[in-house]
Design a protein around this motif. Sequence first.
Motif, mmCIF file in Angstrom:
data_model
loop_
_atom_site.group_PDB
_atom_site.id
_atom_site.type_symbol
_atom_site.label_atom_id
_atom_site.label_comp_id
_atom_site.label_asym_id
_atom_site.label_seq_id
_atom_site.Cartn_x
_atom_site.Cartn_y
_atom_site.Cartn_z
ATOM 1 N N ASN A 161 115.516 -13.017 13.926
ATOM 2 C CA ASN A 161 114.387 -12.876 14.879
ATOM 3 C C ASN A 161 113.843 -11.280 14.613
ATOM 4 O O ASN A 161 114.586 -10.592 14.956
ATOM 5 N N SER A 202 112.403 -5.151 18.063
ATOM 6 C CA SER A 202 113.743 -5.809 17.944
ATOM 7 C C SER A 202 114.187 -6.497 16.922
ATOM 8 O O SER A 202 113.247 -7.029 16.252
ATOM 9 N N SER A 232 117.280 -9.343 15.759
ATOM 10 C CA SER A 232 118.506 -9.987 16.089
ATOM 11 C C SER A 232 118.850 -10.924 14.870
ATOM 12 O O SER A 232 118.045 -11.556 14.277
ATOM 13 N N ASN A 239 123.575 -14.430 17.502
ATOM 14 C CA ASN A 239 123.636 -14.236 18.741
ATOM 15 C C ASN A 239 123.938 -12.435 18.710
ATOM 16 O O ASN A 239 124.281 -12.051 19.717
ATOM 17 N N ARG A 240 123.564 -11.928 17.720
ATOM 18 C CA ARG A 240 123.931 -10.283 17.493
ATOM 19 C C ARG A 240 122.464 -9.716 17.661
ATOM 20 O O ARG A 240 121.595 -9.932 16.866
ATOM 21 N N ILE A 241 122.490 -8.553 18.438
ATOM 22 C CA ILE A 241 121.270 -7.875 18.766
ATOM 23 C C ILE A 241 121.623 -6.608 17.935
ATOM 24 O O ILE A 241 122.525 -5.900 18.088
ATOM 25 N N TRP A 242 120.620 -6.574 16.802
ATOM 26 C CA TRP A 242 120.976 -5.521 15.999
ATOM 27 C C TRP A 242 120.069 -4.098 16.502
ATOM 28 O O TRP A 242 120.582 -3.087 16.365
ATOM 29 N N GLN A 243 118.904 -4.426 17.085
ATOM 30 C CA GLN A 243 118.062 -3.557 17.568
ATOM 31 C C GLN A 243 117.476 -4.002 18.601
ATOM 32 O O GLN A 243 116.703 -5.162 18.591
ATOM 33 N N ASN A 244 117.107 -3.097 19.829
ATOM 34 C CA ASN A 244 116.180 -3.907 20.836
ATOM 35 C C ASN A 244 114.910 -2.986 21.018
ATOM 36 O O ASN A 244 115.033 -1.711 20.584
ATOM 37 N N THR A 284 119.677 -0.201 22.038
ATOM 38 C CA THR A 284 120.784 -0.721 21.153
ATOM 39 C C THR A 284 120.141 -0.488 19.377
ATOM 40 O O THR A 284 119.032 -0.721 19.187
ATOM 41 N N ARG A 324 126.241 -4.397 10.317
ATOM 42 C CA ARG A 324 125.328 -5.282 10.292
ATOM 43 C C ARG A 324 125.731 -6.769 9.517
ATOM 44 O O ARG A 324 125.138 -7.812 9.671
#
Length: 377
Positions: free
Chosen positions: A22, A73, A75, A78-83, A88, A95
């Motif tokens: 995403n 953002s 992701s 289920n991992r958010i790499w940048q919000n 974050t 990554r």
Amino acid sequence: CLSIRIGRVGVSMDETTPMMLNVAVGLERPDFSLRVDLNLDTGGVTGLFGPSGSGKSTLLRIIAGLERSATGSVSFGNRIWQNASGTTFVPAHERGIGFVFQDAQLFPHLSVAGNLAFARARGSGSIDFQEVVSTLDLKPLLDRDVATLSGGERQRVAIGRALLSQPAIMLFDEPVAALDIGRKRDVLTYIEALPRRFGIPAIYVSHAAAEIARLADRVLIIEDGRITAEGPVRSILSREDLQDSGLSFEAVTILDVTVIEHLTDVGLTRVRYLEQDLTAPQIDGLDPGETARLLIRAGDVVIATSEPRNLSVRNVLPGLVLGITNRSASAFAMVAIDIGGITLQARLTRHAVTELGLTTGSEVYALIKTAAFERNS
């Protein structure tokens, strides 16, 4: 011209449930603006296709965590790499991405074996070292200094190093753009082998339609920093309306064919599409029963309105005209032909369309020369 994708068509790079990537990001520069909102099923190979300067590499660098100035953002699963709030930001090395650049960027102070060992030490060990070496034919290179490698050899080592880092996804940024035709063909063949051997999803960036058609399962079109089209490679690269955009490519048709036999005495391979046999220059590396991908450029299709006889052309496909697109400012028209459920695009002169009396529903025969395969196989 036509080209051959040598490999088992329909084998996903990820035999498990694909994870979603995403991306909802923006990037502003004085002479460039990027805005992308994308939810991508990463199973298989995704082609990111567009003209130079369209934002392909920039988007790939944002996904990889190499563009800290990008807002929004990112992701993966289920991992958010940048919000979006900026609280974050997972750095690139955390990554789990295998990145292959146009320039191999090998460590110059290490041998080939040293470059591979460095990556293996950082990975989990789930990808076997010997399998990587075997798949990419790296064994003869292991003791070599990287400065002595050819461009194609360097890229093979770079791919191996990226694999041995045990990535969750591979990113390829025009990895063959700097290579000559022969080495480019070789490296693409190695890249084709990765899906069935390692099961890792990939995003492949290129401005060459033939590469995207050969490797990708789905395509994202990017122009001026915006995604303008997305979908299965077969439908996107055959779209006539995209020819009038900023892209520079000729519409192609993709046929998935089954290898029937190798006619080694005459240097040909007989393949089958539906119930029709076709011939191509000999396809090495595939056994009878395995599947190859044929890419047919619209300009290489000749149309007859009656069944041709006593011709040197070996490949004749019967079909029905689905539609004709005329361009008022051009001498040419695009004729869409239904060939067993696949739409074959043929680029003819408007004069020929008139002389042949082609209309929607016309029964025709599409002729494709075997020799055309050799120009881009």
